[in-house]
Design a protein around this motif. Sequence first.
Motif, short mmCIF file in Angstrom:
data_model
loop_
_atom_site.label_atom_id
_atom_site.label_comp_id
_atom_site.label_asym_id
_atom_site.label_seq_id
_atom_site.Cartn_x
_atom_site.Cartn_y
_atom_site.Cartn_z
N ILE A 180 0.85 -1.18 0.00
CA ILE A 180 0.00 0.00 0.00
C ILE A 180 0.89 1.24 0.00
O ILE A 180 1.74 1.41 0.88
CB ILE A 180 -0.93 0.02 1.23
CG1 ILE A 180 -1.88 -1.18 1.18
CG2 ILE A 180 -1.70 1.33 1.30
CD1 ILE A 180 -2.75 -1.33 2.40
N PRO A 181 0.73 2.10 -0.99
CA PRO A 181 1.57 3.29 -1.03
C PRO A 181 1.26 4.23 0.13
O PRO A 181 0.12 4.32 0.58
CB PRO A 181 1.21 3.94 -2.37
CG PRO A 181 0.04 3.23 -2.90
CD PRO A 181 -0.19 2.00 -2.10
N VAL A 182 2.27 4.90 0.58
CA VAL A 182 2.11 5.86 1.67
C VAL A 182 2.48 7.23 1.11
O VAL A 182 3.58 7.43 0.62
CB VAL A 182 3.03 5.51 2.87
CG1 VAL A 182 2.89 6.55 3.95
CG2 VAL A 182 2.71 4.13 3.39
N GLU A 183 1.55 8.14 1.17
CA GLU A 183 1.82 9.50 0.73
C GLU A 183 0.93 10.45 1.51
O GLU A 183 -0.12 10.07 1.99
CB GLU A 183 1.64 9.65 -0.77
CG GLU A 183 0.23 9.41 -1.25
CD GLU A 183 0.14 9.40 -2.78
OE1 GLU A 183 1.17 9.41 -3.46
OE2 GLU A 183 -0.99 9.34 -3.29
N SER A 184 1.37 11.65 1.62
CA SER A 184 0.61 12.67 2.31
C SER A 184 -0.41 13.25 1.34
O SER A 184 -0.08 13.61 0.21
CB SER A 184 1.56 13.77 2.82
OG SER A 184 0.81 14.77 3.47
N VAL A 185 -1.66 13.32 1.79
CA VAL A 185 -2.73 13.87 0.96
C VAL A 185 -3.31 15.07 1.71
O VAL A 185 -3.76 14.95 2.84
CB VAL A 185 -3.84 12.82 0.70
CG1 VAL A 185 -4.95 13.42 -0.14
CG2 VAL A 185 -3.26 11.58 0.06
N TYR B 293 -8.31 17.68 -3.58
CA TYR B 293 -6.89 17.43 -3.39
C TYR B 293 -6.18 17.62 -4.73
O TYR B 293 -6.83 17.63 -5.78
CB TYR B 293 -6.64 16.01 -2.85
CG TYR B 293 -7.10 14.93 -3.80
CD1 TYR B 293 -6.21 14.36 -4.71
CD2 TYR B 293 -8.41 14.49 -3.81
CE1 TYR B 293 -6.63 13.38 -5.60
CE2 TYR B 293 -8.83 13.53 -4.71
CZ TYR B 293 -7.94 12.98 -5.60
OH TYR B 293 -8.35 12.03 -6.49
N ASP B 294 -4.86 17.73 -4.69
CA ASP B 294 -4.07 17.89 -5.90
C ASP B 294 -3.59 16.52 -6.36
O ASP B 294 -2.74 15.91 -5.70
CB ASP B 294 -2.87 18.81 -5.63
CG ASP B 294 -2.05 19.11 -6.87
OD1 ASP B 294 -2.24 18.42 -7.90
OD2 ASP B 294 -1.21 20.02 -6.81
N PRO B 295 -4.12 16.00 -7.50
CA PRO B 295 -3.72 14.66 -7.96
C PRO B 295 -2.23 14.54 -8.31
O PRO B 295 -1.68 13.46 -8.24
CB PRO B 295 -4.59 14.40 -9.17
CG PRO B 295 -5.37 15.63 -9.44
CD PRO B 295 -5.13 16.59 -8.34
N GLU B 296 -1.60 15.64 -8.64
CA GLU B 296 -0.17 15.60 -8.96
C GLU B 296 0.68 15.42 -7.70
O GLU B 296 1.75 14.82 -7.75
CB GLU B 296 0.24 16.87 -9.72
CG GLU B 296 -0.34 16.90 -11.12
CD GLU B 296 0.09 18.13 -11.90
OE1 GLU B 296 1.06 18.80 -11.49
OE2 GLU B 296 -0.56 18.42 -12.93
N LYS B 297 0.21 15.94 -6.58
CA LYS B 297 0.94 15.80 -5.32
C LYS B 297 0.62 14.46 -4.65
O LYS B 297 1.37 14.01 -3.78
CB LYS B 297 0.59 16.95 -4.36
CG LYS B 297 1.13 18.29 -4.81
CD LYS B 297 0.81 19.35 -3.78
CE LYS B 297 1.36 20.70 -4.20
NZ LYS B 297 0.99 21.75 -3.24
N SER B 298 -0.48 13.85 -5.03
CA SER B 298 -0.91 12.57 -4.43
C SER B 298 -1.34 11.60 -5.52
O SER B 298 -2.51 11.21 -5.60
CB SER B 298 -2.07 12.82 -3.46
OG SER B 298 -1.77 13.83 -2.53
N PRO B 299 -0.40 11.17 -6.38
CA PRO B 299 -0.78 10.31 -7.52
C PRO B 299 -1.33 8.94 -7.12
O PRO B 299 -2.26 8.44 -7.76
CB PRO B 299 0.50 10.19 -8.32
CG PRO B 299 1.60 10.49 -7.36
CD PRO B 299 1.03 11.45 -6.37
N SER B 300 -0.78 8.33 -6.10
CA SER B 300 -1.27 7.00 -5.69
C SER B 300 -2.68 7.11 -5.13
O SER B 300 -3.55 6.27 -5.40
CB SER B 300 -0.33 6.37 -4.67
OG SER B 300 0.92 6.10 -5.25
#
Length: 92
Positions: free
Chosen positions: A64-69, A77-84
């Motif tokens: 599972i990818p971990v990224e800040s959204v 939200y910004d899809p470019e900053k949170s692609p996963s």
Amino acid sequence: MDIKKGSKIITVSSKGHVTIPLYFRKRMHLSSGDQLEMTLSDDGRLILEKLPSSSDWKKLIADIPVESVTIDQDGCYDPEKSPSFDKWMHEE
């Protein structure tokens, strides 16, 4: 008494303990310390289900990818900053 194919007879000890036969422990991939959930069905059958262990959960969540959204006040939200996250939001 007829024994169903694949079943085993076990004995309840005076303290209410039972031993799960090796045949079933192997088939259920049970190890010392594993936890089981026991349920009594409406027709009086006991059902044992293995609960996921911490290592099972680690395997399940490893990919599972971990990224800040960051979600703004409008719920965007910004899809470019949170692609996963964006990919996940658009899965069918």
